[in-house]
Design a protein around this motif. Structure first.
Motif, PDB file in Angstrom:
ATOM      1  N   LEU A   4     -58.663   6.365 131.773  1.00 40.98           N
ATOM      2  CA  LEU A   4     -58.183   6.776 130.454  1.00 40.98           C
ATOM      3  C   LEU A   4     -56.847   7.504 130.525  1.00 40.98           C
ATOM      4  O   LEU A   4     -55.995   7.332 129.649  1.00 40.98           O
ATOM      5  N   THR A   5     -56.623   8.298 131.580  1.00 40.03           N
ATOM      6  CA  THR A   5     -55.332   8.959 131.761  1.00 40.03           C
ATOM      7  C   THR A   5     -54.241   7.911 131.972  1.00 40.03           C
ATOM      8  O   THR A   5     -53.158   8.004 131.375  1.00 40.03           O
ATOM      9  N   SER A   6     -54.526   6.900 132.795  1.00 42.16           N
ATOM     10  CA  SER A   6     -53.557   5.821 133.039  1.00 42.16           C
ATOM     11  C   SER A   6     -53.227   5.057 131.764  1.00 42.16           C
ATOM     12  O   SER A   6     -52.143   4.514 131.625  1.00 42.16           O
ATOM     13  N   ALA A   7     -54.177   5.033 130.825  1.00 42.67           N
ATOM     14  CA  ALA A   7     -53.967   4.332 129.551  1.00 42.67           C
ATOM     15  C   ALA A   7     -53.232   5.209 128.535  1.00 42.67           C
ATOM     16  O   ALA A   7     -52.990   4.775 127.408  1.00 42.67           O
ATOM     17  N   GLY A   8     -52.907   6.440 128.920  1.00 37.65           N
ATOM     18  CA  GLY A   8     -52.109   7.291 128.047  1.00 37.65           C
ATOM     19  C   GLY A   8     -52.869   8.343 127.258  1.00 37.65           C
ATOM     20  O   GLY A   8     -52.288   9.047 126.438  1.00 37.65           O
ATOM     21  N   TYR A   9     -54.161   8.462 127.500  1.00 38.90           N
ATOM     22  CA  TYR A   9     -54.952   9.474 126.804  1.00 38.90           C
ATOM     23  C   TYR A   9     -54.847  10.822 127.508  1.00 38.90           C
ATOM     24  O   TYR A   9     -54.638  10.882 128.716  1.00 38.90           O
ATOM     25  N   THR A  10     -55.011  11.897 126.758  1.00 41.61           N
ATOM     26  CA  THR A  10     -55.136  13.233 127.323  1.00 41.61           C
ATOM     27  C   THR A  10     -56.627  13.446 127.547  1.00 41.61           C
ATOM     28  O   THR A  10     -57.398  13.471 126.582  1.00 41.61           O
ATOM     29  N   VAL A  11     -57.038  13.586 128.812  1.00 48.57           N
ATOM     30  CA  VAL A  11     -58.460  13.557 129.152  1.00 48.57           C
ATOM     31  C   VAL A  11     -58.911  14.873 129.776  1.00 48.57           C
ATOM     32  O   VAL A  11     -58.238  15.425 130.641  1.00 48.57           O
ATOM     33  N   THR A  12     -60.068  15.337 129.326  1.00 41.21           N
ATOM     34  CA  THR A  12     -60.717  16.525 129.885  1.00 41.21           C
ATOM     35  C   THR A  12     -62.084  16.100 130.402  1.00 41.21           C
ATOM     36  O   THR A  12     -62.845  15.459 129.675  1.00 41.21           O
ATOM     37  N   PRO A  13     -62.426  16.434 131.649  1.00 36.85           N
ATOM     38  CA  PRO A  13     -63.761  16.106 132.165  1.00 36.85           C
ATOM     39  C   PRO A  13     -64.761  17.233 131.931  1.00 36.85           C
ATOM     40  O   PRO A  13     -64.385  18.402 131.867  1.00 36.85           O
TER      41      PRO A  13
END
Length: 119
Positions: free
Chosen positions: A22-31
């Motif tokens: 998801l980060t590679s797809a441009g999203y800001t991601v929190t685990p």
């Protein structure tokens, strides 16, 4: 502004993979590693989409979904173990989608994009 996604899975490998995709797809991601962490984060941060496993110890993804303040962000649940009762509860609590594991990356990205757009 980037779409914010909370990824919740008790399996570190799956969680890390989802974050990377998801980060590679441009999203800001929190685990988050479990339901309690997801609730704490969701109550203090505005997420557009939550991608969450159903089967987790202590608190299932369906329980988290039912506990979130409404209106919640769009929720995409994942499961490798379809249990009819959990699926029914997920639908009753307005889950955006339920993905069966394993799933293909393009499918994940389509579902998250649709959820982010409220489609």
């Amino acid at each position: 502004m980037s779409t914010s996604v909370l990824v919740v899975d008790d399996e570190a490998g799956m969680r890390d993979t989802l974050v990377d995709i998801l980060t590679s797809a441009g999203y800001t991601v929190t685990p988050a590693e479990d339901g309690a962490a997801a609730l704490a984060l969701a109550r203090t941060n505005p997420y557009d989409v939550i991608v969450m496993d159903i089967r987790m110890p202590a608190m299932t993804g369906v329980e988290v979904l039912a506990t979130l303040d409404h209106p919640p962000p769009q929720i995409v649940l994942m499961t490798g173990y379809a249990v009819d009762e959990q699926l029914r509860q997920a639908r009753e609590n307005n889950a955006f989608a339920i993905m069966q594991k394993p799933f293909q990356v393009p499918y994940l990205l389509r579902i998250v994009a649709a959820a982010a757009n409220g489609a």
